[in-house]
Design an enzyme around this catalytic site. Structure first.
Site, PDB file in Angstrom:
ATOM      1  NE  ARG A 142      -1.821   1.747   3.657  1.00 34.36           N
ATOM      2  CZ  ARG A 142      -1.351   2.684   3.825  1.00 34.36           C
ATOM      3  NH1 ARG A 142      -1.807   3.944   3.057  1.00 34.36           N
ATOM      4  NH2 ARG A 142      -0.485   3.071   4.746  1.00 34.36           N
ATOM      5  CE  LYS A 160       8.341   8.094   5.435  1.00 35.02           C
ATOM      6  NZ  LYS A 160       7.339   7.255   5.894  1.00 35.02           N
ATOM      7  CD  GLU A 231       6.808   4.537   5.516  1.00 35.25           C
ATOM      8  OE1 GLU A 231       6.127   5.185   4.994  1.00 35.25           O
ATOM      9  OE2 GLU A 231       7.256   4.402   6.634  1.00 35.25           O
ATOM     10  CG  ASP A 232       3.835   3.088   2.414  1.00 43.12           C
ATOM     11  OD1 ASP A 232       3.219   3.787   3.393  1.00 43.12           O
ATOM     12  OD2 ASP A 232       4.250   3.487   1.671  1.00 43.12           O
ATOM     13  CG  ASP A 254       6.457   6.974   9.508  1.00 42.01           C
ATOM     14  OD1 ASP A 254       6.569   7.794  10.501  1.00 42.01           O
ATOM     15  OD2 ASP A 254       6.369   7.438   8.278  1.00 42.01           O
ATOM     16  CG  ASP A 255       2.237   3.915   6.871  1.00 43.04           C
ATOM     17  OD1 ASP A 255       2.627   4.876   5.984  1.00 43.04           O
ATOM     18  OD2 ASP A 255       2.870   2.805   6.630  1.00 43.04           O
ATOM     19  CB  ALA A 295      -3.081   6.942   7.150  1.00 37.94           C
TER      20      ALA A 295
END
Length: 543
Positions: A142, A160, A231-232, A254-255, A295
């Site tokens: 994603r 990142k 991440e993602d 992080d999201d 998120a």
């Protein structure tokens, strides 16, 4: 040349290793006679600015980073606002989509589902085992709202980590970008002869979880001092693996947490200004989220801190938050809900579904509208004008990345509110002159948060990343505005101060880690805040 030897422990024995040295200058005659670093920096910037497409600028900077890392990071620090949109959002989204087409050289670690059962040997092939301190791990499922990109998601990990290095002084050789190849459900990549990943559909969750358990354990064994940033990952997996591993390993998402922290910081500053304009107390704010994925829910969870810091109970804080998904306002009696949505399901409404955004705005009467839907133009002019009618100074944060997926533009928000808006977006927008006054958009960019959060966690040698550490990073950012930045009405500091901001955030994160008892570098507890800040700044790498 001065050779610096640093001690380290290996198998219970203290040894010495040579600190990394800058690459030697070419011998006389193998470089032009008047090659000068300062002039070469000007030359590099001229070459960079000479590219007419952002993706070409990205490719140029990638080559410069490989060929001359100190020059790349020196320029990144000097031109942070110009480089960030190229090495991070929005251009990194295109770089991911075109990764297999533009691939030039290997960078990072690729671990595929075919490595299950032998992940240890893959990880231990990394040449700098002792130096590893931070890794950004993605499965490409994603990426920035662009969908399932499979192994093409690797540039997000690379980008990142470039920001960790530039923004917080993490040493380049201490970083590991990692992409997990668990297949992809995007048919065009499976059909693309240039695609670099496995040509198979994504594995089911049960098989993925077995893989992730092995991966995380072997990561802890190969890199015992490593902080892992997820991440993602897709929404369901993002929540699943954060909860599964957060108390076992030093890991954060992080999201969910980084986005929540940076939005909380901007919201704190926006809420103060909004309450001044309306005369209503800070506890009266109501926040409407358009988008209820990882998120959206992650930010909603983090923004509860805003209300609990005002003395409200958890239940009172939750009552100030409303969520919208693809079926409209989320409420308990609407029907079965995904697990991550249940916590914020409204129990004070049980009527027919409300699906139209204008109807929801008029029902909720929010002071803040947050966009995390990746639906371009979702905040229509009518919706923006409705927010302006409800509030003298509405808070409108279209946070979806990249720019083409933002719920509205800064210009839309300014025109719809006659310039009376508190605005922050996920991707950058240019400032606007409105009725003789310059208006500046905020950018709720995670790079304000994760470099300092990561630096603090690494220096404190944290065994886990607590919620209080994430909250501390947010409060540190919110309180970092200078008098000049406040006078301009900014919600976030200028990005050129990122090293200073990251140092301050790291101190707050370390203090929170100490209070939570998850720090292993206990000698830092006796330092004053000034001494701790000097220690943190002294640990930052400078190109």
């Amino acid at each position: 040349m001065t050779i610096v030897l640093t001690p380290y422990w290996s198998n219970g024995v203290q040894r010495l290793k040579m600190a990394p040295q800058p690459p030697p200058k070419p011998p006389h005659g193998l470089a032009p006679p008047t090659l000068d670093d300062d002039i070469h920096a000007q030359r590099c910037m001229a070459q960079f600015r000479g590219k007419d497409k952002d993706i070409e600028k990205y490719i140029y900077l990638s080559a410069l980073k490989e060929r001359d890392p100190p020059m790349f990071y020196r320029l990144a620090l000097r031109h942070m606002s110009e480089f960030t949109p190229i090495i991070y959002t929005p251009t990194v989204g295109q770089a991911c989509q075109e990764y297999s087409k533009n691939y030039r050289h290997p960078e990072g670690i690729f671990v595929s589902i075919k490595d299950k059962g032998k992940i240890r040997s893959v990880l231990r092939s990394w040449p700098k085992l002792e130096d590893a301190r931070i890794s950004v791990v993605t499965d490409g499922s994603r990426i920035l709202g662009l969908g399932d990109l499979g192994i093409n998601g690797m540039p997000i990990s690379i980008g990142k980590l470039s920001l960790y290095i530039a923004g917080a002084g993490i040493r380049p050789h201490s970083t590991i970008p990692i992409c997990l190849d668990l297949g992809t459900n995007t048919q065009k990549y499976l059909d693309d002869p240039l695609y670099l990943g496995l040509r198979k559909k994504r594995v089911p969750t049960a098989e993925m979880t077995e893989f992730m358990d092995e991966f995380m354990y072997e990561m802890s064994q190969a890199f015992p001092k490593l902080l892992v940033q997820f991440e993602d990952f897709s929404t369901d997996h993002a929540f699943l693996y954060l909860e599964r591993y957060r108390n076992q390993y030093p890991v954060f998402n992080d999201d969910i947490q980084g986005t929540g922290a940076v939005v909380l910081s901007g919201f704190i500053n926006a809420a103060r200004l909004s309450s001044q304009a309306s005369g209503r107390p800070l506890s009266s704010h109501r926040i409407l989220f358009f988008g209820a994925g990882s998120a959206g829910v992650g930010v909603a969870m983090q923004l509860m801190s805003f209300f609990t810091l005002e003395g409200m109970t958890e239940e009172e804080a939750r009552s100030r938050i409303y969520l919208i998904d693809s079926q409209g306002l989320i409420y308990a009696s609407r029907g079965p809900l995904a697990e991550h949505k249940e916590y914020f399901a409204r129990t004070d409404y049980s009527g027919p579904p409300i699906t139209d955004l204008i109807d929801i705005l008029e029902y909720v009467k929010p002071t803040a509208l947050m966009g995390l839907s990746t639906m371009s133009g979702a905040f229509t002019m009518e919706a923006i004008q409705t927010m302006a009618a409800l509030n003298p100074l509405p808070i409108i944060f279209p946070l979806s990345n990249p720019v083409k997926l933002s719920e509205c533009t800064f210009e839309d928000a300014v025109r719809g509110t006659d310039g009376k808006v508190l605005f922050a977006s996920g991707s950058p927008f240019p400032e606007i002159e409105w009725k003789g006054k310059m208006l500046y958009p905020g950018q709720g960019n995670n790079m304000y948060i994760f470099p300092g959060l990561g630096l603090g966690a690494i220096i404190a040698r944290c065994s886990s990343v607590s919620d209080s550490m994430v909250e501390a990073s947010s409060l540190g950012l919110a309180n970092s505005l200078t008098a000049d930045e406040k006078a301009k009405g900014l919600l976030y500091p200028v990005i050129e101060r990122i090293r200073e901001i990251s140092g301050d955030i790291a101190v707050q994160v370390i203090r929170a880690a100490q209070a939570a008892g998850v720090d292993h570098h206990t000698d830092l507890r006796s330092k004053s805040d000034a001494e701790l800040l000097a220690f943190v700044n002294g640990r930052m790498w400078n190109p």
